[in-house]
Design an enzyme around this catalytic site. Structure first.
Site, mmCIF file in Angstrom:
data_model
loop_
_atom_site.group_PDB
_atom_site.id
_atom_site.type_symbol
_atom_site.label_atom_id
_atom_site.label_comp_id
_atom_site.label_asym_id
_atom_site.label_seq_id
_atom_site.Cartn_x
_atom_site.Cartn_y
_atom_site.Cartn_z
ATOM 1 N N ASP A 211 0.844 -1.199 0.000
ATOM 2 C CA ASP A 211 0.000 0.000 0.000
ATOM 3 C C ASP A 211 0.880 1.250 0.000
ATOM 4 O O ASP A 211 1.653 1.479 0.928
ATOM 5 C CB ASP A 211 -0.879 0.010 1.265
ATOM 6 N N TYR B 23 2.940 9.927 -0.512
ATOM 7 C CA TYR B 23 3.984 9.377 0.373
ATOM 8 C C TYR B 23 5.387 9.618 -0.209
ATOM 9 O O TYR B 23 6.377 9.389 0.466
ATOM 10 C CB TYR B 23 3.807 7.867 0.601
ATOM 11 N N LYS C 248 -2.694 5.858 -4.437
ATOM 12 C CA LYS C 248 -3.844 6.756 -4.197
ATOM 13 C C LYS C 248 -3.655 8.083 -4.913
ATOM 14 O O LYS C 248 -2.531 8.598 -4.999
ATOM 15 C CB LYS C 248 -4.002 6.995 -2.681
ATOM 16 N N HIS D 70 -7.754 9.509 -2.409
ATOM 17 C CA HIS D 70 -7.131 9.442 -1.078
ATOM 18 C C HIS D 70 -7.981 10.082 0.019
ATOM 19 O O HIS D 70 -7.942 9.652 1.175
ATOM 20 C CB HIS D 70 -5.763 10.144 -1.139
#
Ligand SMILES: NC(=O)c1ccc[n+]([C@@H]2O[C@H](COP(=O)([O-])OP(=O)(O)OC[C@H]3O[C@@H](n4cnc5c(N)ncnc54)[C@H](OP(=O)(O)O)[C@@H]3O)[C@@H](O)[C@H]2O)c1
Length: 269
Positions: free
Chosen positions: A43, A48, A73, A106
Site C-alpha cells: 500500500d 507518500y 492513491k 485518497h
C-alpha cells in the site's frame, strides 16, 4: 495468505504492507524485507513520495509483477477528470507498472465526481483492476453514488481497537464495499492496552499479531507498517490462528472513538 473477494470478483490479500512515512533507501529495504517474508500486497500513495522506491523493491525482487497487488492513491491536488488521468499515469511511471491493482481517491474532496469518472474509465479499459476511495464516511459515499456508474470496491479508513467504526463498517458491508484498515496499530499506540496483553498471553502471540488477526477475522483488509525486519516478519505470522468470537467481542469493546489521524469531517489538507 488469506484473501477477500471484492465486489467485482478480484481477490485481495487480507494483509498488506503499509509504507506511509517510509522514504528513500529505508523504503526500498523495508519493502524488500516484506517481500522476502511473503507480503505481496503493498500500500502506497503518490503523496507518500515513495512510489519509485516501492517499484524498485518490487522489480529487484525478481518476482513477476502479476504476483503483486499494488495499491496507490490519487492525492487531493489531482481532482477533476484530466488531473486524475494524469495522476494515474505519473503513479504508474513512478511504480514502473502499466496497471494498478487498486487505485483510491485518497481523501474526500470537491470534484470527486469528475475524478471518479476518470477512475471508472481507467477501470473499464483494464488499466486498474479495482477502484475505490479512502477516508470516506457514509455521506461522502452517498454523494458519490449520485453520479457514479460503478460503486467503489474499497474504502480504506482508520480502524483500530480504539476506533471500531461500527456504523460505517455495517454500511460498507451492506453496500458490498470492502473495508481496509489504516493505522491498525495506532501508529504504535496499542501496546499498553491490558486486554490485548492478556490475549497475547492466551494465544501465545504478540499484541500486534492479535490486533492484525482481529482485523482479518472481522473481514477487514489490514495494512500494518514497519521498517523493522523482525516486526515485518512478526506482522506476517498471523495465518496460523484465529480468535474466538468472545475474544473478538472483547477487542470490539475497547472502542473509544479515538483517532490517531485526521477526521475527514473536520479536517482538510
Ligand atoms: N489512506 C490513508 O489516509 C492512510 C493514512 C494513514 C496510513 N495509511 C496506510 O496504513 C499504513 C499503516 O498505518 P501507519 O503507518 O500509520 O501505522 P501502523 O501500522 O498503525 O503503526 C506503525 C507503527 O507501529 C510500529 N510497529 C509495527 N509493527 C510492530 C510490532 N509488531 N511491534 C511493535 N511495534 C510495531 C512501527 O514501528 P517501526 O516502523 O519502527 O518498526 C510504527 O511505529 C500506512 O503505512 C499506510 O500505508 C493510509
Amino acid at each position: 495468505m488469506e484473501y477477500f473477494k471484492l465486489s467485482n470478483g478480484i481477490q485481495i490479500p487480507a494483509l498488506g504492507f503499509g509504507t506511509w512515512k517510509v522514504k528513500g533507501d529505508d523504503c526500498v529495504n523495508a519493502v524488500k524485507a516484506a517481500i522476502e517474508v511473503g507480503y505481496r500486497h503493498i500500500d502506497t500513495a503518490w503523496v507518500y513520495k515513495n512510489e519509485k522506491e516501492v517499484g524498485q523493491a518490487i522489480r529487484e525482487s525478481g518476482i513477476p509483477r502479476s504476483d503483486f497487488f499494488i495499491t496507490t492513491k490519487c492525492w487531493n491536488d489531482h481532482r477533476g477528470y484530466e488531473a486524475t488521468m494524469k495522476a494515474f499515469q505519473v503513479s504508474c511511471e513512478n511504480l514502473g507498472t502499466d496497471y494498478l491493482d487498486l487505485y483510491l481517491l485518497h481523501w474526500p474532496k470537491p470534484l470527486d465526481a469528475e475524478s471518479w469518472r476518470a477512475m471508472e474509465e481507467l477501470y473499464e479499459t483494464g488499466k486498474i483492476k479495482a477502484i475505490g476511495v479512502s477516508n470516506y464516511h457514509q455521506h461522502h459515499l452517498e454523494d458519490l453514488k449520485k453520479t457514479a456508474r460503478i460503486l467503489p470496491m474499497v474504502d480504506q479508513i482508520e480502524f483500530s481497537p480504539r476506533l471500531t467504526q461500527e456504523p460505517l463498517m455495517a454500511y460498507l458491508k451492506d453496500e458490498g464495499i470492502q473495508m481496509e484498515a489504516w493505522s491498525p496499530l495506532m501508529q504504535g499506540q496499542i501496546f499498553d492496552i491490558d486486554v490485548l496483553k492478556e490475549l497475547a498471553v492466551k494465544y501465545n502471540k504478540s499484541i500486534a499479531q492479535i490486533v492484525l488477526r482481529w482485523n482479518i477475522d472481522k473481514g477487514v483488509v489490514v495494512l500494518p507498517k514497519s521498517v523493522t525486519p523482525s516486526r515485518i516478519k512478526e506482522n506476517f505470522e498471523v495465518f496460523d490462528f484465529k480468535l474466538s468470537s468472545e475474544d473478538i467481542a472483547r477487542i470490539n469493546a475497547l472502542n473509544q472513538n479515538i483517532r490517531t489521524g485526521a477526521d475527514p469531517d473536520n479536517f482538510d489538507f
